[in-house]
Design a protein around this motif. Structure first.
Motif, PDB file in Angstrom:
ATOM      1  N   TYR A 278      -4.455  -8.249   1.437  1.00  0.00           N
ATOM      2  CA  TYR A 278      -5.830  -8.271   1.964  1.00  0.00           C
ATOM      3  C   TYR A 278      -6.348  -6.836   2.122  1.00  0.00           C
ATOM      4  O   TYR A 278      -7.462  -6.513   1.675  1.00  0.00           O
ATOM      5  CB  TYR A 278      -5.867  -9.010   3.309  1.00  0.00           C
ATOM      6  N   HIS A 279      -5.545  -5.973   2.738  1.00  0.00           N
ATOM      7  CA  HIS A 279      -5.993  -4.591   2.962  1.00  0.00           C
ATOM      8  C   HIS A 279      -6.185  -3.854   1.632  1.00  0.00           C
ATOM      9  O   HIS A 279      -7.119  -3.077   1.487  1.00  0.00           O
ATOM     10  CB  HIS A 279      -4.992  -3.839   3.848  1.00  0.00           C
ATOM     11  N   ILE A 280      -5.333  -4.128   0.677  1.00  0.00           N
ATOM     12  CA  ILE A 280      -5.423  -3.431  -0.613  1.00  0.00           C
ATOM     13  C   ILE A 280      -6.614  -3.923  -1.437  1.00  0.00           C
ATOM     14  O   ILE A 280      -7.394  -3.124  -1.968  1.00  0.00           O
ATOM     15  CB  ILE A 280      -4.106  -3.602  -1.409  1.00  0.00           C
ATOM     16  N   PHE A 281      -6.776  -5.247  -1.556  1.00  0.00           N
ATOM     17  CA  PHE A 281      -7.757  -5.793  -2.502  1.00  0.00           C
ATOM     18  C   PHE A 281      -9.114  -6.135  -1.909  1.00  0.00           C
ATOM     19  O   PHE A 281     -10.113  -6.130  -2.627  1.00  0.00           O
ATOM     20  CB  PHE A 281      -7.182  -7.026  -3.206  1.00  0.00           C
ATOM     21  N   TYR A 282      -9.168  -6.456  -0.632  1.00  0.00           N
ATOM     22  CA  TYR A 282     -10.457  -6.782  -0.022  1.00  0.00           C
ATOM     23  C   TYR A 282     -11.060  -5.584   0.703  1.00  0.00           C
ATOM     24  O   TYR A 282     -12.269  -5.409   0.716  1.00  0.00           O
ATOM     25  CB  TYR A 282     -10.329  -7.988   0.925  1.00  0.00           C
ATOM     26  N   GLU A 283     -10.224  -4.766   1.300  1.00  0.00           N
ATOM     27  CA  GLU A 283     -10.720  -3.576   2.008  1.00  0.00           C
ATOM     28  C   GLU A 283     -10.656  -2.320   1.147  1.00  0.00           C
ATOM     29  O   GLU A 283     -11.331  -1.340   1.454  1.00  0.00           O
ATOM     30  CB  GLU A 283      -9.892  -3.331   3.272  1.00  0.00           C
ATOM     31  N   GLY A 284      -9.805  -2.320   0.129  1.00  0.00           N
ATOM     32  CA  GLY A 284      -9.652  -1.107  -0.696  1.00  0.00           C
ATOM     33  C   GLY A 284      -8.942   0.016   0.041  1.00  0.00           C
ATOM     34  O   GLY A 284      -9.224   1.196  -0.165  1.00  0.00           O
ATOM     35  N   SER A 285      -7.964  -0.350   0.888  1.00  0.00           N
ATOM     36  CA  SER A 285      -7.358   0.644   1.793  1.00  0.00           C
ATOM     37  C   SER A 285      -6.530   1.729   1.097  1.00  0.00           C
ATOM     38  O   SER A 285      -6.130   2.693   1.745  1.00  0.00           O
ATOM     39  CB  SER A 285      -6.485  -0.066   2.839  1.00  0.00           C
ATOM     40  N   LEU A 286      -6.256   1.570  -0.204  1.00  0.00           N
ATOM     41  CA  LEU A 286      -5.550   2.648  -0.920  1.00  0.00           C
ATOM     42  C   LEU A 286      -6.531   3.722  -1.406  1.00  0.00           C
ATOM     43  O   LEU A 286      -6.127   4.852  -1.673  1.00  0.00           O
ATOM     44  CB  LEU A 286      -4.786   2.077  -2.123  1.00  0.00           C
ATOM     45  N   THR A 287      -7.808   3.349  -1.545  1.00  0.00           N
ATOM     46  CA  THR A 287      -8.742   4.264  -2.220  1.00  0.00           C
ATOM     47  C   THR A 287     -10.051   4.507  -1.472  1.00  0.00           C
ATOM     48  O   THR A 287     -10.877   5.284  -1.947  1.00  0.00           O
ATOM     49  CB  THR A 287      -9.108   3.701  -3.607  1.00  0.00           C
ATOM     50  N   ASN A 288     -10.265   3.857  -0.319  1.00  0.00           N
ATOM     51  CA  ASN A 288     -11.603   3.897   0.300  1.00  0.00           C
ATOM     52  C   ASN A 288     -11.813   5.066   1.259  1.00  0.00           C
ATOM     53  O   ASN A 288     -12.594   4.982   2.190  1.00  0.00           O
ATOM     54  CB  ASN A 288     -11.896   2.566   1.026  1.00  0.00           C
ATOM     55  N   PHE A 289     -11.092   6.170   1.056  1.00  0.00           N
ATOM     56  CA  PHE A 289     -11.247   7.324   1.947  1.00  0.00           C
ATOM     57  C   PHE A 289     -11.095   8.607   1.134  1.00  0.00           C
ATOM     58  O   PHE A 289     -10.487   8.622   0.063  1.00  0.00           O
ATOM     59  CB  PHE A 289     -10.196   7.287   3.072  1.00  0.00           C
ATOM     60  N   GLU A 290     -11.685   9.656   1.666  1.00  0.00           N
ATOM     61  CA  GLU A 290     -11.506  10.983   1.073  1.00  0.00           C
ATOM     62  C   GLU A 290     -10.195  11.556   1.594  1.00  0.00           C
ATOM     63  O   GLU A 290      -9.850  11.380   2.768  1.00  0.00           O
ATOM     64  CB  GLU A 290     -12.653  11.909   1.512  1.00  0.00           C
ATOM     65  N   ILE A 291      -9.480  12.249   0.723  1.00  0.00           N
ATOM     66  CA  ILE A 291      -8.258  12.933   1.166  1.00  0.00           C
ATOM     67  C   ILE A 291      -8.694  14.218   1.858  1.00  0.00           C
ATOM     68  O   ILE A 291      -9.345  15.075   1.261  1.00  0.00           O
ATOM     69  CB  ILE A 291      -7.329  13.229  -0.027  1.00  0.00           C
TER      70      ILE A 291
END
Length: 318
Positions: A278-291
């Protein structure tokens, strides 16, 4: 620099595991004196595959060091032999879940006092960004944060490697739960299937991990595995597979609500998995932030690494 590099001794804890065996291989390939923690005979028992893997590491030039989490002094003695400790204990619930054992390792490193870098078991979603995570899957992130706190409280130099989904579990099966091979007819798509996901070949994860161990740029920082050409959406993964297969798959789109509802009646491991998906595919938690300043991106730091693209990766399955 080159002399210093070849001398830094590396201990891999969990060296026969899924990521561990790749880290051992990458460490040897990059020329580091490599040590692998070997549990005593009583703990290995009759697990012949594990023993054969350890012996194969030895043939490739690794040193086997006996040590056990049930014998604290043996951990301290093992740690005293090296400069870098990398732990790759499993944090997933459908295999063995041992993250909290790392607290003993942190204590051993603290007591030994000689370790120049510790890389705890991370490699997935960044736990520092998962304070909002769903139950029961959040246990993984909570435990990783407890380990991080212990490392930082003990002032142990660290690098956290995270930010990618393993290709073996997310690309080969087009991100289908409960299977490791790609479907031939129909595929479940999460939401609209357009969330970007960082997916990496596990051998590349290991290569990048070893690159960090005497790099001052990664000291006390998080290394994010987010190479620009390996950020496919689920739809793009499916399309790669359709091109290889020469046919279109039937797509069944699953709403966020239906996906979360699927947790009901699942065992604990299943519920944890659904939460993470859910966090990976619905929230995009791997990519939805600036490093930010606390992190570095692996492919920018090490442009010389030729990482496997997902269109290449999926060819093996066709």
């Amino acid at each position: 620099m080159s002399n210093e590099k070849s001398n830094r001794k590396v201990l891999v804890v969990g060296g026969t595991g899924y990521i561990g065996r790749r880290i051992v291989k990458a460490s040897l390939a990059q020329g580091y004196p490599t040590y692998v923690l070997q549990r005593p005979a009583a703990e290995i028992g009759l697990d012949i595959e594990k023993l054969e893997m350890l012996l194969s590491f030895k043939k490739q030039g690794a040193h086997l060091v006996e040590g056990s989490f049930s014998d604290f002094q043996s951990l301290v003695d093992a740690v005293k032999k090296v400069d870098v400790v990398i732990c790759t204990m499993s944090g997933v619930h459908f295999r063995s879940h041992n993250l909290m054992l790392q607290l003993k390792l942190v204590e051993a490193i603290k007591q030994a006092g000689n370790v120049k870098r510790f890389l705890p078991s991370e490699f997935g979603l960044d736990p520092a960004r998962m304070g909002h995570a769903l139950e029961p899957g959040r246990v993984t992130f909570d435990e990783k944060m407890k380990v991080r706190k212990a490392i930082e409280d003990a002032k142990i130099p660290f690098t956290y490697v995270c930010g990618a989904a393993f290709a073996g579990y997310f690309a080969g099966n087009l991100s289908q739960m409960g299977t490791l091979v790609p479907p031939k007819d129909k595929v479940l798509v999460y939401g609209d299937g357009n969330t970007k996901v960082s997916i990496m070949d596990e051998d590349d994860i290991a290569t990048y991990t070893i690159k960090t161990i005497d790099d001052p740029r990664t000291l006390n920082k998080t290394l994010y595995l987010r190479p620009p050409e390996n950020l496919p959406t689920q739809r793009e993964l499916v399309q790669i597979w359709e091109n290889l297969l020469g046919k279109k798959l039937e797509k069944i789109f699953i709403s966020k609500e239906d996906f979360l509802a699927s947790m009901k009646g699942m065992d604990f491991a299943g519920q944890v998995g659904v939460g993470h998906f859910y966090h990976i595919f619905y929230e995009g938690s791997l990519t939805n932030f600036e490093i930010g300043r606390e992190g570095e991106e692996a492919s920018k730091l090490y442009p010389e690494v030729k990482y496997t693209r997902m269109d290449e990766y999926l060819k093996v399955y066709a």
